[in-house]
Design an enzyme around this catalytic site. Structure first.
Site, PDB file in Angstrom:
ATOM      1  N   ASN A 140       0.870  -1.170   0.000  1.00 10.63           N
ATOM      2  CA  ASN A 140       0.000   0.000   0.000  1.00 10.63           C
ATOM      3  C   ASN A 140       0.909   1.223   0.000  1.00 10.63           C
ATOM      4  O   ASN A 140       1.457   1.581   1.036  1.00 10.63           O
ATOM      5  CB  ASN A 140      -0.896  -0.023   1.254  1.00 10.63           C
ATOM      6  CG  ASN A 140      -1.742   1.220   1.375  1.00 10.63           C
ATOM      7  OD1 ASN A 140      -1.846   2.018   0.436  1.00 10.63           O
ATOM      8  ND2 ASN A 140      -2.362   1.402   2.533  1.00 10.63           N
ATOM      9  N   TRP A 141       1.076   1.796  -1.176  1.00 13.06           N
ATOM     10  CA  TRP A 141       2.007   2.935  -1.287  1.00 13.06           C
ATOM     11  C   TRP A 141       1.446   4.204  -0.643  1.00 13.06           C
ATOM     12  O   TRP A 141       2.170   5.163  -0.449  1.00 13.06           O
ATOM     13  CB  TRP A 141       2.314   3.240  -2.762  1.00 13.06           C
ATOM     14  CG  TRP A 141       3.039   2.167  -3.513  1.00 13.06           C
ATOM     15  CD1 TRP A 141       3.444   0.939  -3.050  1.00 13.06           C
ATOM     16  CD2 TRP A 141       3.465   2.230  -4.883  1.00 13.06           C
ATOM     17  NE1 TRP A 141       4.071   0.241  -4.052  1.00 13.06           N
ATOM     18  CE2 TRP A 141       4.104   1.014  -5.185  1.00 13.06           C
ATOM     19  CE3 TRP A 141       3.360   3.193  -5.885  1.00 13.06           C
ATOM     20  CZ2 TRP A 141       4.641   0.736  -6.447  1.00 13.06           C
ATOM     21  CZ3 TRP A 141       3.884   2.926  -7.153  1.00 13.06           C
ATOM     22  CH2 TRP A 141       4.521   1.716  -7.425  1.00 13.06           C
ATOM     23  N   LYS A 142       0.147   4.204  -0.363  1.00 11.53           N
ATOM     24  CA  LYS A 142      -0.518   5.397   0.193  1.00 11.53           C
ATOM     25  C   LYS A 142      -0.248   6.613  -0.705  1.00 11.53           C
ATOM     26  O   LYS A 142      -0.138   6.464  -1.916  1.00 11.53           O
ATOM     27  CB  LYS A 142      -0.079   5.642   1.641  1.00 11.53           C
ATOM     28  CG  LYS A 142      -0.210   4.391   2.506  1.00 11.53           C
ATOM     29  CD  LYS A 142      -0.064   4.666   3.964  1.00 11.53           C
ATOM     30  CE  LYS A 142      -0.081   3.356   4.720  1.00 11.53           C
ATOM     31  NZ  LYS A 142      -0.039   3.514   6.167  1.00 11.53           N
TER      32      LYS A 142
ATOM     33  N   HIS B 277      -9.403   0.932   4.673  1.00  9.60           N
ATOM     34  CA  HIS B 277      -8.163   1.144   5.417  1.00  9.60           C
ATOM     35  C   HIS B 277      -8.445   2.060   6.603  1.00  9.60           C
ATOM     36  O   HIS B 277      -9.270   2.968   6.511  1.00  9.60           O
ATOM     37  CB  HIS B 277      -7.095   1.759   4.491  1.00  9.60           C
ATOM     38  CG  HIS B 277      -5.736   1.743   5.121  1.00  9.60           C
ATOM     39  ND1 HIS B 277      -5.348   2.680   6.043  1.00  9.60           N
ATOM     40  CD2 HIS B 277      -4.695   0.892   4.979  1.00  9.60           C
ATOM     41  CE1 HIS B 277      -4.112   2.396   6.453  1.00  9.60           C
ATOM     42  NE2 HIS B 277      -3.693   1.308   5.806  1.00  9.60           N
TER      43      HIS B 277
ATOM     44  N   GLU C 239      -6.930   4.474   7.786  1.00 11.98           N
ATOM     45  CA  GLU C 239      -6.742   5.912   7.516  1.00 11.98           C
ATOM     46  C   GLU C 239      -7.982   6.494   6.833  1.00 11.98           C
ATOM     47  O   GLU C 239      -8.362   7.629   7.087  1.00 11.98           O
ATOM     48  CB  GLU C 239      -5.478   6.119   6.667  1.00 11.98           C
ATOM     49  CG  GLU C 239      -4.220   5.878   7.496  1.00 11.98           C
ATOM     50  CD  GLU C 239      -3.025   5.395   6.720  1.00 11.98           C
ATOM     51  OE1 GLU C 239      -3.004   5.472   5.479  1.00 11.98           O
ATOM     52  OE2 GLU C 239      -2.071   4.906   7.376  1.00 11.98           O
TER      53      GLU C 239
ATOM     54  N   GLU D  12      -5.469  -5.277  10.471  1.00 12.30           N
ATOM     55  CA  GLU D  12      -4.449  -4.260  10.733  1.00 12.30           C
ATOM     56  C   GLU D  12      -4.757  -3.549  12.045  1.00 12.30           C
ATOM     57  O   GLU D  12      -5.584  -2.621  12.072  1.00 12.30           O
ATOM     58  CB  GLU D  12      -4.453  -3.220   9.611  1.00 12.30           C
ATOM     59  CG  GLU D  12      -4.171  -3.807   8.247  1.00 12.30           C
ATOM     60  CD  GLU D  12      -3.573  -2.756   7.323  1.00 12.30           C
ATOM     61  OE1 GLU D  12      -2.445  -2.962   6.890  1.00 12.30           O
ATOM     62  OE2 GLU D  12      -4.235  -1.735   7.069  1.00 12.30           O
TER      63      GLU D  12
ATOM     64  N   GLY E  65       2.284   1.968  10.894  1.00 17.62           N
ATOM     65  CA  GLY E  65       3.212   3.089  10.743  1.00 17.62           C
ATOM     66  C   GLY E  65       3.853   3.525  12.053  1.00 17.62           C
ATOM     67  O   GLY E  65       4.485   4.576  12.130  1.00 17.62           O
TER      68      GLY E  65
ATOM     69  N   SER F 270       3.348  -2.393  10.527  1.00 20.03           N
ATOM     70  CA  SER F 270       4.805  -2.411  10.722  1.00 20.03           C
ATOM     71  C   SER F 270       5.423  -3.778  10.434  1.00 20.03           C
ATOM     72  O   SER F 270       6.375  -4.193  11.096  1.00 20.03           O
ATOM     73  CB  SER F 270       5.170  -1.931  12.136  1.00 20.03           C
ATOM     74  OG  SER F 270       4.729  -0.608  12.326  1.00 20.03           O
TER      75      SER F 270
ATOM     76  N   GLY G 148       2.735  -1.224   4.371  1.00 21.49           N
ATOM     77  CA  GLY G 148       2.821   0.198   4.065  1.00 21.49           C
ATOM     78  C   GLY G 148       4.271   0.600   3.825  1.00 21.49           C
ATOM     79  O   GLY G 148       4.803   0.483   2.718  1.00 21.49           O
ATOM     80  N   GLY G 149       4.940   1.045   4.885  1.00 22.26           N
ATOM     81  CA  GLY G 149       6.304   1.585   4.773  1.00 22.26           C
ATOM     82  C   GLY G 149       7.264   0.694   3.993  1.00 22.26           C
ATOM     83  O   GLY G 149       7.995   1.177   3.119  1.00 22.26           O
TER      84      GLY G 149
END
Ligand code: PEP
Length: 258
Positions: free
Chosen positions: A10-12, A96, A98, A168, A174, A214, A235-236
């Site tokens: 997920n590059w966001k 998600h 967010e 998640e 994150g 993470s 993510g990251g």
């Protein structure tokens, strides 16, 4: 149908157009062979070009990060499921944390997004998870079960099979904090049990349940070793090719005898 093992990135809201194409090219050329497949969840601007770039690679798939719940119309700035399908997206991330937090997406709204995605042949990667307060009170399992019941369990069995679930825990996204492999397995087992109660063991055994929060090369082996953890939503660590590819390697290693 066999359960799929997936590492989904997920590059966001990261990567300019050129940076995104570079990242996708690097993953495409280093894509390891094995039981695991990978999904690139890119911003909208990258979808068509990344889709064309990975089209020959049978282990790499394309995902959007959101879609609108309506078919089309006067929704300035939004993107429909039909539009995503028309540029080659095969998956779409829905719900998600967010989007739930910053765009007030409710369980009811997400049920509509799941429906329209499936209508347009997009496979939903449906996110669920609890915040820290809920976890501290020990209410994480009922909380996640309610999210699934409200947004997914209206689906007929044939459509439920198309859904990938991503657990998640919000406190792990994150933050550098990760659910322990035991905490992840406890939740994934509960999710699979709930699906079995509603759809039967056969269907629940086919559903892919990803862990997100993470997840990185240093902790992936232990997480992916758990029997109900079928991969990760990342993510990251999806933003650089070596880490993302290392996660695919880890999943291949963990599930090669499964
Ligand atoms: C995510 O946002 O889905 C996620 C899992 O992020 P990170 O891996 O950075 O915690």
């Amino acid at each position: 149908m066999e359960r799929k093992y997936i590492v989904a990135g997920n590059w966001k809201m990261n990567k300019t157009f050129d940076e995104g194409i570079q990242l996708a090219s690097a993953v495409n050329s280093a894509m390891p062979r094995g039981v695991a497949v990978a999904v690139l969840g890119t911003p909208y601007i990258h979808l068509k070009t990344v889709g064309d770039l990975i089209s020959e690679n049978s282990s790499l798939f394309l995902s959007a990060q959101n879609c609108h719940q309506e078919e089309k119309g006067a929704y300035t700035g939004e993107i429909s499921a039909a539009m995503l399908a028309s540029v080659g997206a095969q998956y779409v991330i829905i719900g998600h944390s967010e989007r739930r937090a910053y765009f007030s997406e409710s369980n009811e709204l997400l049920a509509k997004k799941v429906d329209i995605a499936i209508k347009h042949q997009l496979q939903p990667i449906f996110c669920c998870g609890e915040g820290l307060e809920i976890r501290k009170k020990g209410e994480h399992i009922p909380h996640v079960c309610r999210q699934l019941e409200a947004s997914l369990f209206h689906l007929p069995a044939e459509d439920m099979k198309k859904v990938t679930i991503a657990y998640e825990p919000i406190w792990a996204i994150g933050t550098g904090l990760t659910a322990s492999p035991e905490e992840a397995e406890e939740m994934h087992k509960a999710i699979r049990g709930l699906i079995a109660d509603n759809y039967g063991e056969n269907i629940s055994g086919q559903i892919t349940i990803l862990y997100g929060g993470s997840c990185k090369p240093s902790n992936a082996d232990a997480l992916f070793a758990k029997p109900n953890v079928d991969g990760g939503l990342i993510g990251g660590a999806s933003l650089n090719a070596p880490d993302f590819v290392a996660l695919i390697d880890a999943l291949n290693k963990a599930k090669s005898g499964a």
